[in-house]
Design an enzyme around this catalytic site. Structure first.
Site, PDB file in Angstrom:
ATOM      1  N   ARG A  53       0.839  -1.202   0.000  1.00  0.00           N
ATOM      2  CA  ARG A  53       0.000   0.000   0.000  1.00  0.00           C
ATOM      3  C   ARG A  53       0.876   1.254   0.000  1.00  0.00           C
ATOM      4  NH1 ARG A  53      -3.812   3.227   2.509  1.00  0.00           N
ATOM      5  NH2 ARG A  53      -2.833   4.662   3.959  1.00  0.00           N
ATOM      6  N   GLU A  54       1.873   1.282   0.875  1.00  0.00           N
ATOM      7  CA  GLU A  54       2.745   2.452   0.953  1.00  0.00           C
ATOM      8  C   GLU A  54       3.615   2.575  -0.292  1.00  0.00           C
ATOM      9  OE1 GLU A  54       2.004   4.458   3.196  1.00  0.00           O
ATOM     10  OE2 GLU A  54       0.833   3.074   4.432  1.00  0.00           O
ATOM     11  N   ILE A  55       4.103   1.445  -0.811  1.00  0.00           N
ATOM     12  CA  ILE A  55       4.896   1.472  -2.042  1.00  0.00           C
ATOM     13  C   ILE A  55       4.052   1.981  -3.209  1.00  0.00           C
ATOM     14  CG2 ILE A  55       6.016   0.012  -3.772  1.00  0.00           C
ATOM     15  CD1 ILE A  55       7.095  -1.702  -1.521  1.00  0.00           C
ATOM     16  N   LYS A  58       3.610   5.713  -2.874  1.00  0.00           N
ATOM     17  CA  LYS A  58       4.877   6.385  -3.172  1.00  0.00           C
ATOM     18  C   LYS A  58       5.147   6.370  -4.676  1.00  0.00           C
ATOM     19  CE  LYS A  58       9.740   6.571  -1.848  1.00  0.00           C
ATOM     20  NZ  LYS A  58      10.669   6.359  -0.740  1.00  0.00           N
TER      21      LYS A  58
END
Length: 212
Positions: A53-55, A58
């Site tokens: 999710r964070e990747i 980003k």
């Protein structure tokens, strides 16, 4: 090329561990043996869901020409850990910060949407894998363990998607809503249906229904 600073890696690992323990506690209650036993199962769903999710967010931010970095929110992690004891994890581990800080609602909305979409795609992948291996899980301890990991992965990622799409300050939902209300309604509705299915029907029962 996507790069991660030392501080960013540290923050991601801390958030991952705390969230994993929080979901384990929410699932089995205050039982040290149960938490330790369930932790390896839940950590896979949380790790894939949270990290990807964070990747994803980003990556989208960088594609839109912004620098981006995950920043931990310690108070949010404390909230997640504390609420685990009531059986529901309200996860506020941190967020992807974009630079420059002033970006358009469209870019902000696309970055926000990337996270929940990653969780929803992972949830679907987990439930499909669970359905495919279910007949073999009855005869193998290892495959049964993988089956459990997949069902938990579906539940965790469905919850993360629906929760983060809530139109609340600092969550992704408010960013998507400001950008395009129609997209938010559709994606949020699908995420809620997935989450409620995992809660009311249960991932294991869903698999049995899928394979007839």
């Amino acid at each position: 090329m996507m790069e991660f600073s030392r501080n960013e890696v540290r923050d991601l690992l801390i958030a991952l561990v705390v969230l994993s323990f929080s979901f384990a506690i929410a699932s089995v209650g205050i039982d040290a043996h149960g938490i330790i036993s369930f932790f390896p199962i839940v950590v896979v769903g949380v790790a894939t869901g949270f990290i990807l999710r964070e990747i994803g967010q980003k990556f989208v931010a960088m594609k839109c020409g912004c620098e981006a970095e995950f920043k931990l929110w310690p108070i949010g992690l404390l909230i997640a850990f504390a609420t685990a004891f009531i059986g529901m994890v309200f996860a506020f581990p941190g967020e992807i910060r974009t630079f420059p800080g002033q970006i358009t609602d469209e870019i902000n909305g696309k970055v926000g949407l990337a996270g929940p979409l990653a969780n929803m795609m992972l949830a679907l992948i987990f439930i499909v894998i669970a359905a495919l291996i279910y007949p073999f899980s009855l005869h193998s301890i290892i495959i049964h363990l993988i089956f459990l990991i997949c069902t938990v992965g579906f539940s965790v990622n469905s919850f993360l998607a629906a929760f983060n799409l809530l139109p609340i300050y600092s969550l992704d939902g408010i960013k998507v809503l400001k950008w395009d209300a129609k997209i938010w309604i559709v994606v949020f509705a699908i995420a809620v249906i997935m989450m409620l299915s995992s809660i009311t029907i249960g991932a294991e029962n869903m698999v049995e229904l899928l394979i007839g």
